[in-house]
Write a protein that holds these residues in place. Sequence first.
Motif, PDB file in Angstrom:
ATOM      1  N   UNK A 283       0.857  -1.195   0.000  1.00 31.77           N
ATOM      2  CA  UNK A 283       0.000   0.000   0.000  1.00 31.77           C
ATOM      3  C   UNK A 283       0.882   1.229   0.000  1.00 31.77           C
ATOM      4  N   UNK A 284       0.386   2.316  -0.570  1.00 34.27           N
ATOM      5  CA  UNK A 284       1.206   3.516  -0.694  1.00 34.27           C
ATOM      6  C   UNK A 284       1.589   4.060   0.678  1.00 34.27           C
ATOM      7  N   UNK A 285       0.732   3.875   1.676  1.00 34.88           N
ATOM      8  CA  UNK A 285       1.016   4.387   3.012  1.00 34.88           C
ATOM      9  C   UNK A 285       2.049   3.535   3.733  1.00 34.88           C
ATOM     10  N   UNK A 286       2.384   2.370   3.147  1.00 33.56           N
ATOM     11  CA  UNK A 286       3.353   1.494   3.776  1.00 33.56           C
ATOM     12  C   UNK A 286       2.684   0.394   4.580  1.00 33.56           C
ATOM     13  N   UNK A 287       3.475  -0.334   5.359  1.00 38.88           N
ATOM     14  CA  UNK A 287       4.897  -0.091   5.605  1.00 38.88           C
ATOM     15  C   UNK A 287       5.760  -0.412   4.389  1.00 38.88           C
ATOM     16  N   UNK A 288       6.804   0.376   4.207  1.00 36.76           N
ATOM     17  CA  UNK A 288       7.750   0.161   3.127  1.00 36.76           C
ATOM     18  C   UNK A 288       8.902  -0.695   3.626  1.00 36.76           C
ATOM     19  N   UNK A 289       9.403  -1.550   2.740  1.00 36.25           N
ATOM     20  CA  UNK A 289      10.436  -2.509   3.100  1.00 36.25           C
ATOM     21  C   UNK A 289      11.742  -1.822   3.468  1.00 36.25           C
ATOM     22  N   UNK A 290      12.638  -2.576   4.073  1.00 39.18           N
ATOM     23  CA  UNK A 290      14.018  -2.121   4.184  1.00 39.18           C
ATOM     24  C   UNK A 290      14.616  -2.065   2.783  1.00 39.18           C
ATOM     25  N   UNK A 291      15.614  -1.230   2.577  1.00 39.71           N
ATOM     26  CA  UNK A 291      16.130  -1.034   1.218  1.00 39.71           C
ATOM     27  C   UNK A 291      16.927  -2.216   0.693  1.00 39.71           C
ATOM     28  N   UNK A 292      16.752  -2.457  -0.606  1.00 38.35           N
ATOM     29  CA  UNK A 292      17.586  -3.398  -1.355  1.00 38.35           C
ATOM     30  C   UNK A 292      18.659  -2.579  -2.053  1.00 38.35           C
ATOM     31  N   UNK A 293      19.910  -2.867  -1.787  1.00 43.79           N
ATOM     32  CA  UNK A 293      20.983  -2.132  -2.446  1.00 43.79           C
ATOM     33  C   UNK A 293      21.076  -2.554  -3.909  1.00 43.79           C
ATOM     34  N   UNK A 294      21.143  -1.577  -4.805  1.00 46.44           N
ATOM     35  CA  UNK A 294      21.241  -1.870  -6.237  1.00 46.44           C
ATOM     36  C   UNK A 294      22.667  -1.664  -6.740  1.00 46.44           C
ATOM     37  N   UNK A 295      23.120  -0.422  -6.778  1.00 47.70           N
ATOM     38  CA  UNK A 295      24.490  -0.133  -7.197  1.00 47.70           C
ATOM     39  C   UNK A 295      24.838   1.292  -6.781  1.00 47.70           C
ATOM     40  N   UNK A 296      26.045   1.713  -7.144  1.00 46.82           N
ATOM     41  CA  UNK A 296      26.490   3.081  -6.843  1.00 46.82           C
ATOM     42  C   UNK A 296      27.138   3.720  -8.055  1.00 46.82           C
ATOM     43  N   UNK A 297      26.757   3.282  -9.237  1.00 45.04           N
ATOM     44  CA  UNK A 297      27.446   3.702 -10.458  1.00 45.04           C
ATOM     45  C   UNK A 297      27.006   5.065 -10.971  1.00 45.04           C
ATOM     46  N   UNK A 298      25.918   5.584 -10.440  1.00 47.71           N
ATOM     47  CA  UNK A 298      25.404   6.882 -10.875  1.00 47.71           C
ATOM     48  C   UNK A 298      24.216   7.246 -10.010  1.00 47.71           C
ATOM     49  N   UNK A 299      23.331   8.079 -10.523  1.00 47.47           N
ATOM     50  CA  UNK A 299      22.192   8.511  -9.721  1.00 47.47           C
ATOM     51  C   UNK A 299      20.947   8.630 -10.595  1.00 47.47           C
ATOM     52  N   UNK A 300      19.849   9.026  -9.974  1.00 46.23           N
ATOM     53  CA  UNK A 300      18.551   9.170 -10.639  1.00 46.23           C
ATOM     54  C   UNK A 300      18.062   7.859 -11.256  1.00 46.23           C
ATOM     55  N   UNK A 301      18.029   6.764 -10.513  1.00 43.88           N
ATOM     56  CA  UNK A 301      17.623   5.485 -11.094  1.00 43.88           C
ATOM     57  C   UNK A 301      16.108   5.388 -11.282  1.00 43.88           C
ATOM     58  N   UNK A 302      15.728   4.448 -12.143  1.00 38.77           N
ATOM     59  CA  UNK A 302      14.310   4.127 -12.315  1.00 38.77           C
ATOM     60  C   UNK A 302      14.170   2.626 -12.479  1.00 38.77           C
ATOM     61  N   UNK A 303      12.949   2.142 -12.279  1.00 38.87           N
ATOM     62  CA  UNK A 303      12.639   0.727 -12.447  1.00 38.87           C
ATOM     63  C   UNK A 303      11.494   0.608 -13.441  1.00 38.87           C
ATOM     64  N   UNK A 304      11.708  -0.186 -14.491  1.00 40.84           N
ATOM     65  CA  UNK A 304      10.709  -0.382 -15.545  1.00 40.84           C
ATOM     66  C   UNK A 304      10.234  -1.820 -15.518  1.00 40.84           C
ATOM     67  N   UNK A 305       8.908  -2.013 -15.503  1.00 42.86           N
ATOM     68  CA  UNK A 305       8.297  -3.343 -15.477  1.00 42.86           C
ATOM     69  C   UNK A 305       7.823  -3.669 -16.895  1.00 42.86           C
ATOM     70  N   UNK A 306       8.503  -4.578 -17.551  1.00 37.87           N
ATOM     71  CA  UNK A 306       8.176  -4.906 -18.941  1.00 37.87           C
ATOM     72  C   UNK A 306       6.960  -5.826 -19.008  1.00 37.87           C
ATOM     73  N   UNK A 307       6.402  -5.932 -20.207  1.00 36.73           N
ATOM     74  CA  UNK A 307       5.194  -6.738 -20.395  1.00 36.73           C
ATOM     75  C   UNK A 307       5.431  -8.212 -20.124  1.00 36.73           C
ATOM     76  N   UNK A 308       6.664  -8.676 -20.286  1.00 34.14           N
ATOM     77  CA  UNK A 308       6.965 -10.088 -20.050  1.00 34.14           C
ATOM     78  C   UNK A 308       7.302 -10.395 -18.595  1.00 34.14           C
ATOM     79  N   UNK A 309       7.163  -9.405 -17.698  1.00 38.04           N
ATOM     80  CA  UNK A 309       7.405  -9.619 -16.284  1.00 38.04           C
ATOM     81  C   UNK A 309       8.808  -9.264 -15.821  1.00 38.04           C
ATOM     82  N   UNK A 310       9.720  -9.042 -16.767  1.00 37.02           N
ATOM     83  CA  UNK A 310      11.079  -8.686 -16.369  1.00 37.02           C
ATOM     84  C   UNK A 310      11.125  -7.228 -15.905  1.00 37.02           C
ATOM     85  N   UNK A 311      12.074  -6.950 -15.014  1.00 43.11           N
ATOM     86  CA  UNK A 311      12.232  -5.613 -14.476  1.00 43.11           C
ATOM     87  C   UNK A 311      13.616  -5.087 -14.850  1.00 43.11           C
TER      88      UNK A 311
END
Length: 540
Positions: free
Chosen positions: A111-139
């Motif tokens: 739910x938008x109000x949470x609770x929100x999970x603890x963070x999953x570390x992705x990388x540190x190679x840059x900034x302003x990341x986004x996550x795209x959910x493709x039609x085949x289920x891949x992210x």
Amino acid sequence: MPKVLNPILPGFNADPSILRVGDDYYIATSTFEWYPGVQIHHSKDLANWELVTRPLNRKSQLDMRGNPDSCGIWAPCLTHDGEKFWLVYTDVKRKDGSFKDTHNYIVHASAIEGPWSDPIYANSSGFDPSLFHDEDGRKWFANMLQDHRRRPRSFAGIRLQEFDPKQEKLVGPMKTVFYGTELDLVEGPHLYKRNGWYYLLTAEGGTGYEHACTLARSRNIWGPYELHPQKYIVSSKDHPLAALQRAGHGDIVDTPDGKTYVVHLTGRPITQFRRCVLGRETAIQEAYWGDDDWLYVKNGPVPSLHVDLPAARDDTAYWAEQRYTFDAAKGLHKDFQWLRTPEPERIFTIAENKLQLIGRESIGSWFEQALVARRQTHFSYDAEAVIDFSPTDERQFAGLTAYYCRYNFFYLTVTAHADGQRELLILTSEASWPEGRLNFPLAQPVQIPNSGRVRLALSIRGKELQFFYTLEGEQELKRIGPVYDASILSDECGGHQAHGSFTGAFVGMAASDLDGLEARANFDYFVYRPVKHESDRYEV
């Protein structure tokens, strides 16, 4: 449809990421060094918005102590995959000089109000990341790539890699899929899919007056990406007289009835120096898909001050006086934030219907200072608070502040002389980067009795700021100090005159005890009163 005045999120609300789930719209915006992290607003009609949550609100998710000004939470991306919400963000630990330390994380919630999970570390190679959910289920995880070897700019394109939610990590090959245009500084990527095309919307030109939204597309997510016929679908860079400046860093949303809109950051400059005292705000533009399968902004690419939206905006609350009282059962009002620390109990408590600030480090500290404030959302306003504070020397001070960062603030304090005599003293730091010094000579202090509450007030009318005070038992406010230039509480004066200051002006209460004795300052209430004034180009 009704004409609505931009911005839809006035005051410091930068880097908008918009999402629709059913009939509900959400916008996530950057919060930088202000805690809790990320603002998420909700709307049913794109015109009327309410702050519903700040999801990064505990130590396991976010600790920004030591983060410099305008670091912290950059450019969140809010998405939904049909089952739950996903939020991607950067915690920037350093941004100046040759290196940027930019750690990217992912959290999720049912739910938008949470609770929100603890963070999953992705990388540190840059900034302003986004996550795209493709039609085949891949992210797919996209962010800009930082290369410290490049000169004069270290922006090295948009990097793409798959994210595996089961393993909770990035997997497989990574590739730089887009290098941007000659405008440079490509960042802020968002991916979409429509009619077999992958669309990549990016921000370019920095976040100042050359800012722009660039659109490209490809039949393959890995590219190659071809540029939009206009290159930049939103920008004010070639139109210095447009009402909305600094337009860029956008996101796209479709309505249930098939209309398309672009949200983007913008700034509304005042004075001949083009200073954006309200910071980078969120605006919206109507758009449409052409027969060539390209997205175009209606009447664009220059953003419009007025836009057709499904509903009219009710500005009653926007212009209403906000009188904040303090109730321990209700907690701190959602309009307020503080700086950096995930341990607010060390800087303030609410008891006996008072906000008690615990004197910590100096105003402008990057570690632990007691400063509780709200955004300035109007070009002209009045603010006031009643303080009960008994300092013992000049190293203890508390009061009312108009604040941008450690280099830019105005601060009316209750303090004491070296002999213990209480006094009112104005402390200012006006465009003092890089030293961060107070401005001297200080205004003449005003001696006051050693006991009793003091009502502190300030008035901003466009670029002019004036402090006032009155003692307990008195009614009429008295002026104190000269008229100050409030326009320096702006991105353009925040220490980095181009592409380096990212927040906005705040007003609030602060307390410091440089003796380390934790002197307490009690505040009875806080008032923020919007004012319509003839100097306000945008609001009158």
